[in-house]
Design a protein around this motif. Structure first.
Motif, short mmCIF file in Angstrom:
data_model
loop_
_atom_site.label_atom_id
_atom_site.label_comp_id
_atom_site.label_asym_id
_atom_site.label_seq_id
_atom_site.Cartn_x
_atom_site.Cartn_y
_atom_site.Cartn_z
N ARG A 13 39.60 33.10 41.07
CA ARG A 13 40.24 33.48 42.34
C ARG A 13 41.70 33.87 42.16
O ARG A 13 42.25 34.61 42.97
N GLU A 14 42.34 33.40 41.10
CA GLU A 14 43.76 33.68 40.87
C GLU A 14 44.00 34.96 40.05
O GLU A 14 45.15 35.33 39.83
N LEU A 15 42.94 35.63 39.63
CA LEU A 15 43.12 36.85 38.85
C LEU A 15 43.78 37.92 39.70
O LEU A 15 43.48 38.07 40.89
N PRO A 16 44.69 38.69 39.10
CA PRO A 16 45.30 39.79 39.85
C PRO A 16 44.25 40.87 40.16
O PRO A 16 43.20 40.93 39.52
N SER A 17 44.54 41.70 41.12
CA SER A 17 43.58 42.75 41.49
C SER A 17 43.53 43.87 40.44
O SER A 17 42.53 44.56 40.31
N ASP A 18 44.62 44.06 39.70
CA ASP A 18 44.63 45.07 38.64
C ASP A 18 45.79 44.79 37.69
O ASP A 18 46.54 43.84 37.86
N TYR A 20 45.57 44.10 34.36
CA TYR A 20 45.32 43.13 33.30
C TYR A 20 44.14 43.60 32.46
O TYR A 20 43.36 44.44 32.88
N TRP A 97 32.94 33.17 37.20
CA TRP A 97 32.94 34.59 37.56
C TRP A 97 31.71 34.90 38.41
O TRP A 97 31.80 35.50 39.47
N GLU A 100 31.67 33.14 41.86
CA GLU A 100 32.59 33.78 42.79
C GLU A 100 32.11 35.16 43.25
O GLU A 100 32.79 35.82 44.04
N LYS A 102 31.75 37.92 41.48
CA LYS A 102 32.39 39.07 40.81
C LYS A 102 31.31 39.96 40.20
O LYS A 102 30.23 39.48 39.84
#
Length: 115
Positions: A13-18, A20, A97, A100, A102
């Motif tokens: 949930r804490e991953l940036p939207s782009d 990376y 992943w 969630e 994804k």
């Protein structure tokens, strides 16, 4: 020795939207069964000899590292950070992943799954 709790860690949930790079360090059979569509695949055992491939993918980006549940990716994260990369372990790995919701794809005609 570096222990998993000592490496930078983020939840799915804490991953940036782009902005990376997602590095999957699972084995080939795990990868084929299901993986994130934009992930780069380098099995953990191959990372020391293939680390230069990450530079081709965009070393200026943070590398988020994933495995099945977070153990191997924690080892890879520690290794990458020790070699000048900015790396973060994904807590819970591909299991989180998938939980969630994804996106995942498989390298076969079957529905993707996490082995």
């Amino acid at each position: 020795m570096v222990y998993p709790e000592e490496v930078p860690t983020a939840s799915v949930r804490e991953l940036p939207s782009d902005g990376y790079l997602l590095l999957d360090v699972r084995e080939n059979d795990e990868w084929r069964a299901g993986h994130a569509p934009d992930a780069v695949h380098i099995p953990l055992r191959d990372l020391p000899i293939r680390i230069d491939e990450l530079a081709d993918e965009g070393i200026d980006q943070t590398v988020y590292v994933v495995c099945r549940t977070g153990g191997r990716s924690a080892q890879a994260t520690a290794y990458l950070n020790a070699h000048g990369y900015e790396a973060v372990n994904i807590a819970g790995g591909m299991k989180s992943w998938h939980t969630e919701g994804k996106p995942m794809i498989a390298d076969s005609d079957t529905d993707p799954e996490v082995l």
